[in-house]
Write an enzyme that holds these catalytic residues in place. Structure first.
Site, PDB file in Angstrom:
ATOM      1  N   GLN A  18       0.814  -1.225   0.000  1.00  0.00           N
ATOM      2  CA  GLN A  18       0.000   0.000   0.000  1.00  0.00           C
ATOM      3  C   GLN A  18       0.848   1.276   0.000  1.00  0.00           C
ATOM      4  O   GLN A  18       0.318   2.376   0.016  1.00  0.00           O
ATOM      5  CB  GLN A  18      -0.928   0.009   1.222  1.00  0.00           C
ATOM      6  CG  GLN A  18      -1.949  -1.110   1.193  1.00  0.00           C
ATOM      7  CD  GLN A  18      -2.727  -1.249   2.494  1.00  0.00           C
ATOM      8  OE1 GLN A  18      -2.601  -0.442   3.408  1.00  0.00           O
ATOM      9  NE2 GLN A  18      -3.552  -2.275   2.577  1.00  0.00           N
ATOM     10  N   HIS A  48      -1.321   0.360   5.716  1.00  0.00           N
ATOM     11  CA  HIS A  48      -2.016   1.340   6.572  1.00  0.00           C
ATOM     12  C   HIS A  48      -1.211   2.621   6.777  1.00  0.00           C
ATOM     13  O   HIS A  48      -0.931   3.026   7.902  1.00  0.00           O
ATOM     14  CB  HIS A  48      -2.390   0.727   7.935  1.00  0.00           C
ATOM     15  CG  HIS A  48      -3.377  -0.389   7.819  1.00  0.00           C
ATOM     16  ND1 HIS A  48      -3.989  -0.967   8.907  1.00  0.00           N
ATOM     17  CD2 HIS A  48      -3.892  -1.011   6.735  1.00  0.00           C
ATOM     18  CE1 HIS A  48      -4.811  -1.911   8.487  1.00  0.00           C
ATOM     19  NE2 HIS A  48      -4.767  -1.965   7.175  1.00  0.00           N
TER      20      HIS A  48
END
Ligand code: HEC
Length: 462
Positions: free
Chosen positions: A172, A242
């Site tokens: 991510q 995250h």
């Protein structure tokens, strides 16, 4: 004929049953019942460069990747079983490939509840585009997660802007948010957020973190760089997920989000920067009236806490409150109004559960914790949000648009007096929706992934 067909089905069905059972038993907790969600992410993505062949996929499942959280299966499943899973995954990928935006989709009027629109493709051939910022001189900047920043002007996509710092592009992480200083026409500051893995660190030697910088772009070169915010090295971690992150400006303040980096407890600790919304001045200095500045152990930029992985931030155009979207675990994506010093509950209360199906908590509310204004079970994987402001769609004025990655949706929330009255799906299955933004022309721009492109919605007649 009928008997032959029946015999055929009887012979086939146990096989089909078996591979589906294998999937359910060993993979579903982390990749979802439809192979498209969860901790391990979607297995239906179209851009699988590192797993280009079936053999790559087979050996990846056998050996796993401990660091990113994918278990090895060579000791639990036979080679034959892994091979059947490979075939099963490939079958599902093929049937789930996002419907390409065809010329007929482009030409057609789409009638939603309150407005009719057509889709126009603005720019394609992007690789995981993440964020865009409209330039007053026309066109926009667009970030690609791999680390490229490009300019789109007069129907042309520029080559990557040179001199951008090297980003840590994994899972991510990468080059994420872009935004312009509120006085950009005068000072030309462009803000960027990205994950970074410096060569030398006093923290985790393989770790990295998140940084916010600003700089100017001159002749497609990045110049005058200043660091606005960085997480201190003692918090570095090599978990590539995250990160958040979004930026939102208000007067002399810059609000930004950071996710919990995969450690739930971070979000409740005021001595830890993760799982928070932060507030700083535009030059990076800390406002004296931040809620925790007098607490010697607290990170002084914290504005709110208990925020799991917030990837959408925008101010309400009339009421001026800060709205936020955050990814829940399995279920429990949230929309919140962010207030000074408040606790948003992660992981003490949530509408979701762990990816392996075990509960996180039975509580969905508690004293001292702000309830979400709206939540989704199952998760849509909420990403960018935008309050629509523009003349072309009068019935959408001040409605909140929300991007959904996993469900490939653009949603519209109708809001009155700070309450959500309705939740409508505006786009579905055109690709993962990463971000949405009202353009200076009043049209609604949408960033799609897989394949990476930017489209816009323009009015059409009913
Ligand atoms: C405990 C959770 C967990 C289980 C169980 C699990 N996975 Fe994963 N898997 C992950 C994580 C985490 C990743 C990394 C996600 C990422 O890179 O974003 C991953 C990645 C993958 C990838 C690569 C995806 C990509 O986009 O790079 C494949 C393929 C995969 N898993 C297949 C499987 C299969 C098949 C099974 C069952 C036999 C399985 N996984 C079971 C957690 C899990």
């Amino acid at each position: 004929m009928f008997v032959r067909l029946l015999l055929f089905l009887m012979l086939c069905s146990p096989l089909v049953g078996r591979v589906q059972d294998l999937y359910k038993q060993h993979c579903m907790t982390c990749h979802g019942s439809e192979l498209n969600r969860g901790l391990g992410g979607s297995l239906l993505k179209t851009d699988w460069k590192h797993l280009a062949s079936d053999n790559d996929l087979q050996s990846f499942i056998a050996s796993g990747n401990q660091r990113i959280g994918m278990p090895a299966f060579s000791d639990k499943l036979s080679e034959k079983e892994i091979r059947s899973l490979v075939i099963y995954i490939q079958e599902q990928r093929k049937s789930a490939a996002p419907a390409p935006i065809t010329n007929s989709t482009l030409g057609n009027s789409i009638h939603s509840e309150e407005e009719s629109f057509k889709i126009e493709r603005i720019c394609s051939d992007l690789k995981t585009p993440w964020s865009m910022a409209f330039l007053p001189e026309g066109g926009f900047l667009v970030s690609e997660r791999s680390g490229r920043l490009r300019m789109f002007h007069k129907r042309e996509l520029s080559k990557p802007i040179s001199g951008i710092p090297k980003v840590w592009s994994e899972v991510q992480g990468g080059l994420l948010e872009i935004a312009l200083h509120p006085n950009y026409p005068q000072n030309k500051w462009v803000y960027l957020t990205f994950s970074e893995k410096p060569e030398q660190t006093k923290g985790d030697p393989n770790g990295g973190s998140l940084k916010i910088i600003r700089g100017r772009i001159e002749n497609l070169k990045w110049v005058d760089q200043e660091t606005i915010f960085e997480v201190s090295e003692s918090f570095y971690t090599n978990r590539p997920f995250h990160f958040g992150t979004r930026l939102a400006f208000k007067g002399d303040y810059l609000f930004f989000s950071i996710g919990d980096r995969g450690v739930q407890e971070n979000a409740q600790r005021l001595d830890n920067p993760y799982g928070k919304i932060h507030r700083i001045h535009l030059d990076g200095s800390i406002p004296k009236d931040n809620p925790f500045v007098t607490d010697a152990n607290a990170i002084p930029s914290i504005w709110s806490y208990g925020n799991r992985n917030p990837q959408g931030l925008d101010f309400h155009p009339i009421r001026g409150q800060l709205w936020e979207s955050e990814h829940g675990p399995r279920g429990g994506d949230e929309i919140n109004i962010i207030k000074k010093g408040k606790n948003y509950g992660w992981p003490l209360v949530t509408y979701g559960m762990n990816y392996n199906g075990t509960p996180i908590t039975s509580k969905t509310e508690a004293d001292g914790i702000i309830d979400p204004l709206h939540y989704w079970v199952p998760s849509i994987a909420t990403c960018g949000i935008d309050f629509y402001e523009g003349a072309p769609f009068p019935n959408w004025q001040n409605d909140l648009f929300v991007a959904g990655l996993v469900t490939q949706e653009l949603r519209r929330l109708k809001i009155e007096d700070g309450k959500i009255l309705s939740d409508e799906v505006i786009l579905k299955n055109l690709g993962r929706v990463r971000d949405v933004a009202s353009g200076p022309d009043g049209f609604l721009y949408v960033i799609l992934n897989d394949p990476g492109q930017i489209i816009r919605l323009v009015p059409s007649t009913r």
